[in-house]
Design an enzyme around this catalytic site. Structure first.
Site, PDB file in Angstrom:
ATOM      1  N   LYS A  46       2.730  -9.394   8.192  1.00 32.14           N
ATOM      2  CA  LYS A  46       1.981  -8.448   7.370  1.00 32.14           C
ATOM      3  C   LYS A  46       2.871  -8.008   6.213  1.00 32.14           C
ATOM      4  O   LYS A  46       4.016  -7.633   6.426  1.00 32.14           O
ATOM      5  CB  LYS A  46       1.551  -7.238   8.197  1.00 32.14           C
ATOM      6  CG  LYS A  46       0.752  -6.222   7.410  1.00 32.14           C
ATOM      7  CD  LYS A  46       0.096  -5.140   8.255  1.00 32.14           C
ATOM      8  CE  LYS A  46       1.030  -4.377   9.103  1.00 32.14           C
ATOM      9  NZ  LYS A  46       0.438  -3.222   9.784  1.00 32.14           N
ATOM     10  N   CYS A  64      -4.056   1.725   0.166  1.00 34.41           N
ATOM     11  CA  CYS A  64      -4.761   0.494   0.514  1.00 34.41           C
ATOM     12  C   CYS A  64      -4.504  -0.607  -0.509  1.00 34.41           C
ATOM     13  O   CYS A  64      -4.506  -0.368  -1.706  1.00 34.41           O
ATOM     14  CB  CYS A  64      -6.265   0.786   0.576  1.00 34.41           C
ATOM     15  SG  CYS A  64      -7.270  -0.678   0.854  1.00 34.41           S
ATOM     16  N   CYS A  66      -6.032  -3.806   0.521  1.00 32.77           N
ATOM     17  CA  CYS A  66      -7.007  -4.825   0.935  1.00 32.77           C
ATOM     18  C   CYS A  66      -8.390  -4.566   0.332  1.00 32.77           C
ATOM     19  O   CYS A  66      -9.265  -5.404   0.434  1.00 32.77           O
ATOM     20  CB  CYS A  66      -7.117  -4.885   2.460  1.00 32.77           C
ATOM     21  SG  CYS A  66      -7.974  -3.484   3.218  1.00 32.77           S
ATOM     22  N   CYS A  75      -5.034   4.183   2.642  1.00 32.68           N
ATOM     23  CA  CYS A  75      -5.224   3.181   3.689  1.00 32.68           C
ATOM     24  C   CYS A  75      -5.789   3.842   4.941  1.00 32.68           C
ATOM     25  O   CYS A  75      -5.351   4.917   5.339  1.00 32.68           O
ATOM     26  CB  CYS A  75      -3.879   2.527   4.013  1.00 32.68           C
ATOM     27  SG  CYS A  75      -3.962   1.345   5.365  1.00 32.68           S
ATOM     28  N   HIS A  79      -7.264  -3.116   6.921  1.00 30.35           N
ATOM     29  CA  HIS A  79      -6.627  -4.415   6.708  1.00 30.35           C
ATOM     30  C   HIS A  79      -6.431  -5.173   8.017  1.00 30.35           C
ATOM     31  O   HIS A  79      -6.391  -6.398   8.023  1.00 30.35           O
ATOM     32  CB  HIS A  79      -5.284  -4.250   5.979  1.00 30.35           C
ATOM     33  CG  HIS A  79      -4.302  -3.400   6.736  1.00 30.35           C
ATOM     34  ND1 HIS A  79      -4.263  -2.040   6.584  1.00 30.35           N
ATOM     35  CD2 HIS A  79      -3.361  -3.727   7.637  1.00 30.35           C
ATOM     36  CE1 HIS A  79      -3.312  -1.538   7.364  1.00 30.35           C
ATOM     37  NE2 HIS A  79      -2.755  -2.551   8.020  1.00 30.35           N
TER      38      HIS A  79
END
Length: 98
Positions: A46, A64, A66, A75, A79
């Site tokens: 990741k 975030c 994604c 976030c 993800h």
């Protein structure tokens, strides 16, 4: 003024323009399950980058990357589901207070 009020009352009593109002159906947004990160650090499970900043109110803030977060720009862990569905390795940007 009295004539304007009687026109308004007449419009409501016989339906007027409001009776022809119809709600439009909501458009659905389709999110395709495809990788966001095509070639950056693909050897890592990741990708999470950290930046140290002196002027933050919280000791750690995750942003975030994604584009799937329900609390965007922060976030919320979306993800993880995205990575499982696509084989991607995108993770949050972490801002740490110095």
């Amino acid at each position: 003024m009295a004539s304007a009020i009687s026109m308004i009352q007449a419009g409501f009593s016989c339906g007027g323009a409001l009776s022809s109002f119809t709600a439009r159906p909501r458009r659905m947004v389709v999110v395709r399950a495809e990788a966001i990160n095509p070639d950056i650090k693909k050897d890592e499970a990741k990708v999470v980058d950290s930046v140290v900043v002196t002027e933050l109110s919280k000791p750690l803030t995750a942003y975030c990357r994604c584009w799937r977060s329900g609390t965007f720009p922060l976030c919320d862990g979306s993800h993880v589901k995205h990575n499982k569905a696509t084989g991607d390795n995108v993770g949050p940007l972490l801002l740490k207070k110095q």
